[in-house]
Design an enzyme around this catalytic site. Sequence first.
Site, PDB file in Angstrom:
ATOM      1  CB  SER A 185      -0.888  -0.012   1.241  1.00 16.62           C
ATOM      2  OG  SER A 185      -0.070  -0.054   2.394  1.00 16.62           O
ATOM      3  CD  GLU A 213       6.688  -1.583  -8.898  1.00 14.27           C
ATOM      4  OE1 GLU A 213       5.588  -1.046  -9.108  1.00 14.27           O
ATOM      5  OE2 GLU A 213       7.566  -1.683  -9.756  1.00 14.27           O
ATOM      6  CB  CYS A 247      -1.186  -3.146  -7.877  1.00 14.63           C
ATOM      7  SG  CYS A 247      -0.258  -4.189  -8.995  1.00 14.63           S
TER       8      CYS A 247
END
Length: 503
Positions: A236, A257, A291
């Site tokens: 996150s 990331e 994601c």
Amino acid sequence: MSHPVLQALGIANDPRVTDPAAREGVVTVTNPANGQAIAGVKLDDAATYDKIVDASVAAFKKWREVPAPERGLVVRAIGDEFRKHQAALGELVSLEVGKIRAEGLGEVQETIDIADFAVGLSRQLYGLTMPSERPKHAMRELWLPLGPIGVISAFNFPNAVWAWNAMLAGVCGDSVVWKPSLLAPLTAIASNAIAERVAGGMGHPGVFQLTIGADQVVGERMIADKRLPLISATGSSRMGKHVGQVVAGRFGRVLLELGGNNAAIVDANADLNLAIPAIVFAAVGTAGQRCTTTRRLIVHESIVDEVTKRLIAAYKTIRIGDPLAEGTLVGPLVNGRAVEGFLSAIAAAKSQGGTLLTGGEKSPVGPNYVTPAIVRAPASNQLPIAMDETFAPILYIFTFKTIDEAIALNNSVHQGLSSAIFTDSLRHAEMFLSPTGSGSDCGIANVNAGTSGAEIGGAFGGEKETGGGRESGSDSWKAYMRRQTCTINFGRELKLAQGIRFD
Ligand code: NAD
């Protein structure tokens, strides 16, 4: 009696794997599809963590001396071993995090693919040579192994994210210390065991290390640990912000990331026969827990009713159920907290003027199942909840009149991971990918292809609160090495740059 998949993968008797009864120092791994415990996993304490990193430092010093193409041979053998275990490991991914079987297998396929990529790369760690301004001087760049790399991974890609890092780091001459999510430690134990067994068998033990522990004990130590020059963290934006600050505080490097809030633009002339299935896969695949999941749809006002009608019809055909059963397209969310997050986002969307068009409820299929939701934003296009990443299958529909307005909406969120446009207009497609940077502000921008399902050959990652990191293909390997600029004087005179005379 341990689960057959743990036996098939040879980790049933791993010293970390224990009975599932929750107690001090053990995390219980639960199957999100039925709420049943799969196994217990022992957590590392600070002293164990320290020994693991010491072992990684020692392994690094030997590994970096191995010629890169030979390191590539080790990675090739690791990839082959993943091929052999693809079915069982894919099943374990499904059991632990609830992905459907095809996606569990697909995840392991990514590991195989990145291993193949890394093998080729092991002969292509090219540096530049450049002309020197001084006579009888040569200049060149060297790319050198960096050190033990700390890899922190998210629950939703419990195998592939490690592999993106570990296979590249491996050919670059780095050792790896992996800290997986406590929601998926079994996949980590099985994956790391495969890599370590192969590398150890080829005379290189200790290159791939695993540490499993609580964030406060192991995670915090890892990010503050000067022995790890690079922390590659996937998860996150909240986590990445903290990790980034701590690692910067010790002048370490990060590769972040982080979260995405990805949009797809559907232009007035889009081919809907192509767009609708692409959007549905990207919005509900992995139950909205990628994601790169499409979370926002930006549709031309002239076709919004048609697009909405077709999406609702498609959503009604989606089979929700046991991720390992034939024909299931949507499995469970990872746990009860994710279900609560989903329900509270739906409630917020409604209170902010959004209209729930389908789904948005708990599903009776099992403890962590929900029905994928479509929410139409109010005519003002103002829907604050859509600015956040809710890690669940909610698709918010916005409308636009002009392409400039659509691109501005695409770029209006804090995150910048993936984006897409469905259009038959060359002009609009090129504006979306504009070389001036005035198009999509994301790390990934696709035309007539959805936001999710990236190939490993390209650099993967995103801008803004997605963290700016790039993993996987292209020249992402450079993040795992340090660059040295070398100047060699092969003459007999001391020449200074910029023509400076100092005599
Ligand atoms: P999370 O942030 O809760 O956890 C990710 C990892 O960070 C876990 O291993 C966790 O233990 C670790 N962590 C948390 N706090 C830490 C600390 N203080 N020190 C060290 N480590 C710490 O994320 P999650 O729920 O596992 O995964 C979902 C999130 O990951 C989503 O936001 C998703 O978009 C993102 N994600 C991004 C990518 C990408 O490539 N951009 C890929 C997969 C997932």
